[in-house]
Design a protein around this motif. Structure first.
Motif, short mmCIF file in Angstrom:
data_model
loop_
_atom_site.label_atom_id
_atom_site.label_comp_id
_atom_site.label_asym_id
_atom_site.label_seq_id
_atom_site.Cartn_x
_atom_site.Cartn_y
_atom_site.Cartn_z
N THR A 268 0.84 -1.19 0.00
CA THR A 268 0.00 0.00 0.00
C THR A 268 0.88 1.25 0.00
O THR A 268 1.91 1.29 0.67
CB THR A 268 -0.92 0.03 1.22
OG1 THR A 268 -0.13 -0.02 2.41
CG2 THR A 268 -1.88 -1.14 1.20
N VAL A 269 0.45 2.23 -0.76
CA VAL A 269 1.12 3.54 -0.76
C VAL A 269 0.04 4.61 -0.64
O VAL A 269 -0.96 4.59 -1.36
CB VAL A 269 1.97 3.76 -2.04
CG1 VAL A 269 3.22 2.93 -1.99
CG2 VAL A 269 1.19 3.42 -3.30
N ARG A 270 0.23 5.51 0.29
CA ARG A 270 -0.77 6.56 0.54
C ARG A 270 -0.34 7.83 -0.19
O ARG A 270 0.05 8.82 0.43
CB ARG A 270 -0.92 6.80 2.03
CG ARG A 270 -1.59 5.63 2.76
CD ARG A 270 -1.76 5.90 4.24
NE ARG A 270 -2.53 4.86 4.88
CZ ARG A 270 -3.86 4.85 5.01
NH1 ARG A 270 -4.55 5.88 4.54
NH2 ARG A 270 -4.48 3.87 5.61
N CYS A 271 -0.43 7.77 -1.50
CA CYS A 271 -0.01 8.90 -2.32
C CYS A 271 -1.03 9.19 -3.42
O CYS A 271 -0.66 9.72 -4.48
CB CYS A 271 1.37 8.66 -2.90
SG CYS A 271 1.52 7.16 -3.91
N GLY A 272 -2.29 8.82 -3.18
CA GLY A 272 -3.31 9.08 -4.17
C GLY A 272 -3.51 10.57 -4.39
O GLY A 272 -3.40 11.37 -3.46
N GLY A 273 -3.80 10.95 -5.63
CA GLY A 273 -3.98 12.34 -5.98
C GLY A 273 -5.43 12.67 -6.29
O GLY A 273 -6.31 11.81 -6.21
N PRO A 274 -5.70 13.90 -6.70
CA PRO A 274 -7.08 14.32 -7.00
C PRO A 274 -7.67 13.70 -8.25
O PRO A 274 -8.88 13.69 -8.42
CB PRO A 274 -6.96 15.85 -7.13
CG PRO A 274 -5.53 16.10 -7.48
CD PRO A 274 -4.75 15.02 -6.78
N THR A 275 -6.83 13.19 -9.16
CA THR A 275 -7.32 12.55 -10.37
C THR A 275 -6.72 11.16 -10.50
O THR A 275 -5.72 10.84 -9.84
CB THR A 275 -6.96 13.35 -11.63
OG1 THR A 275 -5.54 13.29 -11.83
CG2 THR A 275 -7.40 14.81 -11.51
#
Length: 228
Positions: free
Chosen positions: A75-82
């Motif tokens: 898991t990586v917590r680096c999701g962006g707005p798109t």
């Protein structure tokens, strides 16, 4: 031999579904919907690692036990707005292990009915392809274009039209370049097309559906039960 890695962008809220929580965490056969999505990917022997890209403030993920999915999952917590932002951030996380010619599969978090046979067809058709490609289904229904009053303005010819699905599979370096240059896309193939490339369409079927509305969740449950 090039290796295969998967990225699952899962930072969206699923607003069209209208649920109180992001749709990837809705219950499907007693599991979060995304569990089935990830299980299909980690079960594939040709995929070495799977990154799920979460929103930095995702509070749902930690309330479930994911240990059954095994060590392939990260898991990586680096999701962006798109979507493009989340996939690009996932590609950065993959940079430590992925070579330029390795394959990256990007798969929708809310597409839980992916099967091993679908993955095998994708790998076989694209093994020597210079560009990469996507799972897709030829459009079967008659298409109507609506006007501002939601009346039929025109009937669109469906010849040659396909409905894009996921996974979408491209070489690591090509996908990085495509998303660096073109973020205003709804899927990875669109970014690759913006470079002047032509992704290959690998025929799939309608069971590889994306859960967008409540009725889709019922259909997904029926499909998964039928396979068992």
């Amino acid at each position: 031999m090039p290796r295969h890695y998967a990225i699952v962008p899962a930072a969206g809220s699923g607003s069209r579904f209208g649920a109180e929580k992001p749709k990837q965490y809705l219950s499907l056969l007693g599991r979060p919907l995304i569990f089935h999505t990830l299980a299909a990917l980690v079960a594939c022997p040709d995929i070495d690692r799977v990154w799920v890209v979460l929103a930095p403030d995702d509070a749902e993920w930690g309330t479930y036990d994911w240990s059954e999915l095994g060590p392939k999952l990260e898991t990586v917590r680096c999701g962006g707005p798109t979507r493009a932002d989340s996939v690009s951030n996932g590609l950065q996380a993959a940079a430590m292990v992925a070579a330029d010619d390795d394959w990256i599969l990007v798969h929708d978090a809310a597409r839980p009915c992916l099967s091993g046979d679908m993955l095998a067809a994708l790998f076989a058709d694209l093994a020597d392809d210079p560009v990469g490609g996507i799972l897709a289904v030829p459009v079967a229904d008659t298409l109507k274009r609506a006007d501002a009053e939601q009346r039929v303005a025109a009937t669109e010819p469906r010849d040659g039209l396909w409905q894009a699905q996921t996974p979408q599979m491209f070489r690591y370096r090509l996908l990085c370049e495509a998303l660096e240059k073109c973020r205003a896309v709804t899927d990875e193939a669109g970014a690759v097309e913006a470079l002047g490339r032509q992704p290959r369409l690998v025929r799939c079927d309608a069971t590889n559906l994306k859960v967008t509305y409540p009725a889709d969740l019922v259909l997904a449950a029926m499909i998964l039960r039928g396979r068992k």
